[in-house]
Write an enzyme that holds these catalytic residues in place. Structure first.
Site, mmCIF file in Angstrom:
data_model
loop_
_atom_site.group_PDB
_atom_site.id
_atom_site.type_symbol
_atom_site.label_atom_id
_atom_site.label_comp_id
_atom_site.label_asym_id
_atom_site.label_seq_id
_atom_site.Cartn_x
_atom_site.Cartn_y
_atom_site.Cartn_z
ATOM 1 N N PRO A 101 0.789 -1.243 0.000
ATOM 2 C CG PRO A 101 0.035 -0.929 2.197
ATOM 3 C CD PRO A 101 0.771 -1.905 1.310
ATOM 4 C CB CYS A 102 3.060 2.836 -2.505
ATOM 5 S SG CYS A 102 2.161 2.415 -4.007
ATOM 6 C CG HIS A 103 -2.915 3.416 -1.225
ATOM 7 N ND1 HIS A 103 -2.594 2.118 -1.569
ATOM 8 C CD2 HIS A 103 -3.824 3.320 -0.222
ATOM 9 C CE1 HIS A 103 -3.291 1.283 -0.829
ATOM 10 N NE2 HIS A 103 -4.044 1.983 0.006
#
Length: 300
Positions: free
Chosen positions: A265-267
């Site tokens: 989850p780079c967001h």
């Protein structure tokens, strides 16, 4: 408002929408998200938002509830700076807690129940030589997605912009240029459904992912897997976590090269103070994903 309430009740009675329905909705949703993102400080009304996209207020409300589980007003609140700061409020302790359960095996690292392995440094340096990667295009709540898989697990996930599948595939090919790519949507479909259908997020059937990157990148991506669903962290916090406190900029570069969007989850990585900084697949999509996750947690 009575008309809106009736539409929402009818939709809920029909049950959850399919990924194909949500993918179709996203074409309108991204226009709404972009407008909200630009004008959130003055808290635009649903009538103003609806006028911008050329729909009725009831249609916008109904569509958004179907897509995100949130009203447009609740979504607007979910992408404000205050909300981002709240997400960051206890991120350090949550990251530590995630690490206490370990980063190997089927431990619950986040709500996708991911288990992972990394390719060896030699495999990465070979730029995919000897790897056969299946790829396919599938609907998702955030537009059409490209899914890439090896026999060992999910290796890539990105998004198609403006219907340009060739560009989405080229983005993946650039990462591992010596691999053999075979279009096989039947092979990648189970991964797409496993990722984008929350009812399939099961602890007894963890999603296996394969991390293909440098040692530093893999350390960063493993850390991101420790950021719980509905929370966030910062580049500097990730740098601290991997024992390189002065490497926040390098962490940012590694986050940008994350090949398995949404799952890793780079967001959920924000700038200092909760700023919504760059995202490889576009800030509008980043805001949409964060708002969609908020809907999975609390609704509104």
């Amino acid at each position: 408002m009575l008309e809106i309430a009736r539409e929402v009740a009818a939709e809920e009675a029909r049950g959850a929408s399919s990924p194909l329905d949500l993918c179709a909705d996203y074409d309108v949703v991204r226009r709404i998200v972009a407008y909200i993102s630009t004008h959130w400080r003055r808290q635009p009304s649903i009538e103003e938002i609806a006028a911008h996209v050329g729909l009725s207020a009831s249609h916008v409300h109904h569509l958004f509830r179907r897509w995100a589980g949130l009203s447009p007003k609740a979504f607007l609140q979910a992408i404000t700076l205050d909300h981002a700061k709240a997400l960051l409020g206890d991120q350090a302790s949550l990251l530590d807690a995630a690490y206490e359960v370990g980063l190997s095996g089927p431990a619950r690292l986040h709500d996708l129940f991911v288990t992972h392995e990394a390719m060896t440094p030699g495999d990465f340096k070979a730029k995919g030589a000897g790897l056969t990667l299946a790829y396919g295009f599938h609907p998702s709540p955030f537009g059409e997605a490209i899914v890439v898989a090896t026999p060992r697990g999910l290796a890539g996930l990105g998004f198609v912009e403006d219907g340009d599948r060739d560009a989405a595939l080229a983005d993946m090919v650039r990462r591992w240029p010596r691999a053999i790519y075979v279009e096989d949507a039947a092979a990648t479909a189970p991964y797409a459904s496993r990722v984008f259908e929350p009812q399939r997020w099961r602890a007894d059937a963890p999603l296996r992912v394969v991390l293909i990157g440098t040692d530093f990148e893999v350390r960063v991506w493993r850390t991101l897997l420790g950021v719980p669903f509905g929370r966030a962290t910062t580049y500097s916090a990730v740098a601290e976590r991997i024992g390189a406190p002065k490497a926040a900029r390098a962490v940012g570069a590694a986050v940008g090269r994350n090949p398995i969007s949404f799952v890793v989850p780079c967001h959920r990585v924000l700038g200092r103070g909760g700023a919504l900084t760059g995202y490889h697949w576009g800030l509008t999509r980043k805001q949409a994903i964060l708002g969609w996750e908020a809907g999975r947690i609390g609704g509104g």
